[in-house]
Design an enzyme around this catalytic site. Sequence first.
Site, PDB file in Angstrom:
ATOM      1  N   GLU A   1     -23.549  -7.402 -33.302  1.00 47.38           N
ATOM      2  CA  GLU A   1     -24.995  -7.262 -33.166  1.00 47.38           C
ATOM      3  C   GLU A   1     -25.350  -6.109 -32.227  1.00 47.38           C
ATOM      4  O   GLU A   1     -24.524  -5.612 -31.474  1.00 47.38           O
ATOM      5  CB  GLU A   1     -25.601  -8.566 -32.622  1.00 47.38           C
ATOM      6  CG  GLU A   1     -25.381  -9.750 -33.558  1.00 47.38           C
ATOM      7  CD  GLU A   1     -26.214 -10.946 -33.172  1.00 47.38           C
ATOM      8  OE1 GLU A   1     -26.986 -11.401 -34.023  1.00 47.38           O
ATOM      9  OE2 GLU A   1     -26.095 -11.418 -32.037  1.00 47.38           O
TER      10      GLU A   1
ATOM     11  N   ASP B   1     -32.970 -11.248 -26.325  1.00 50.94           N
ATOM     12  CA  ASP B   1     -32.604  -9.836 -26.429  1.00 50.94           C
ATOM     13  C   ASP B   1     -33.723  -8.856 -26.069  1.00 50.94           C
ATOM     14  O   ASP B   1     -34.842  -8.976 -26.584  1.00 50.94           O
ATOM     15  CB  ASP B   1     -32.162  -9.509 -27.856  1.00 50.94           C
ATOM     16  CG  ASP B   1     -30.983 -10.321 -28.325  1.00 50.94           C
ATOM     17  OD1 ASP B   1     -30.514 -11.181 -27.569  1.00 50.94           O
ATOM     18  OD2 ASP B   1     -30.528 -10.098 -29.461  1.00 50.94           O
TER      19      ASP B   1
END
Length: 539
Positions: free
Chosen positions: A250, A67
């Site tokens: 998320e 990420d």
Amino acid sequence: MTFPNPKLSRRHLLAASAAVVVAFSAASCTRGESPTPVPTPGGHRPSPSDPWRPVAHLTAEKNWLNDPNGLVYHAGTYHAFYQYNPRGNSWGNMSWGHSTSQDLVHWEQQPVAMEASLEEEVFSGCIVMDKDNASGLGSAETPPMVAIYTSAYGKNGPLPQGSQAQSVAFSLDDGTTWKKYQGNPVLNLAPTNNNFRDPKITWYEPGHYWVMTTVVADAQVVKLFKSTDLLHWEYLSDFSGVGAQGGLWEVPELLHMDVADSTTKKWVMLLSINPGGIAGGSGMQYFVGEFDGTRFTAENAAATDAPLNESQWLDHGADYYAANSISGAPGDKPVLLGWMGNWDYAQDVPTTPWRGSMAIPRELTLVRGAKRLELRSAIARVAHETLNHSGEVKSKNLTVGSSTMDLGPDFSGRTQVIELDMDLTSAREAGVLLRQSSASKDGLRISYNRESGGIRVDRSKAGTSNFSEKFSPFHEVAVPSPGSKVHLTILLDSSSVEVFAPVGTAVISDTFFPDWDNTGASAFSIEGETDFTVQSRSL
């Protein structure tokens, strides 16, 4: 920040996180140790020994990357921080890697910004420039760069092992070195929670305060907080109960955007889910609505039990996740950077000594669609300009009738930007084969179906795929108004493709792993004739 197996229970997640942290040696991960330096790639390109190394996408010289975090533009430089394992080529030892760029295409890797320790792994987060020194962590002359990130606590941390909370670090030297705030964590839930993570900060001008979006991932809840100093946070509201639920929610973000061709502005909530994406496994959905300073309300959102195609998706491929905007980026449109991976198989892909890359940065436009407001995607202007100066343009016009025609050496490459126009004058379907093998028709197949308006990327015969049963074979999306003509922008890199549908109505982002020698390209037409105009620029 995602754990490798999102289907694990909270009890198992705690154990998994603890096991990762315990793997550190006390000698190499003591509190206060200087960051581990990482060599600068220095212009690495793919080679027979490293055939899938991207040319136009951010990757680490070695080790695991996922990420993007702490995306910020400051003093003429784009900074990308990201989840990084400085000690291996799989998920673990979560730290913040760091790369910088002037053009969003060419990246220079910097030393690790914040490294994991026995007490704390450094999960996802964001960075803002505290230009007025509201936090008091810098000065008027040297305002701080403030990072807000998720602390995932291990042994001897300030919270129970396995719990997650939000913490602050700051830099006074343009992101080169970082110091953690002594009052960490600055935001915690009571009781503590093992899935409270992914802070992203948005400035709310009417209230003159920052708004933080976070998630309780396994409960599919976005939690909003506010602050005037980035250190003390007040709860605002929860957002939940609409859209695709998936296993985890998320990396949320609130964006305030202009509606094209109007004076209206709307708020957009970006949200990654895993699993449960439109292409299987990881995916990104979004919601459009209003934010009144306390609560975000989605308009025309799909119900939780609606088919997945009723939700709004930022990408229809398998490999686009955790994208968030670059704080302070020039221009009037959000510029996103996303991870080009899918948790269904990300840890199994056959790259070495690196694993994981970012997608090409893209900018978003909000437009009125047939039924509701929709996002449009395009390659970010700065990146697009860089790509447009990367090489000589090759162009070819041809008509193909119920057959396949070789495009020739000008279009035989491992990395290229292709502008493809097709007029299916009588054909049912047409497209191109890229990274094609010389001995067969195998390759990456990109096609358009005139009747359905469907754009499909088929990677089933495009290279190595036996590393995972979950490496899905193809992905597709329908354009809003199907007809005989279609224009596609295709960014082909060594091990990835991003296909932009007409006027950015949809994107399909996929990874694939072709043989080094497979560089052929051809055009095909099925059940009739198709006129092609193909332009290519090698990278």
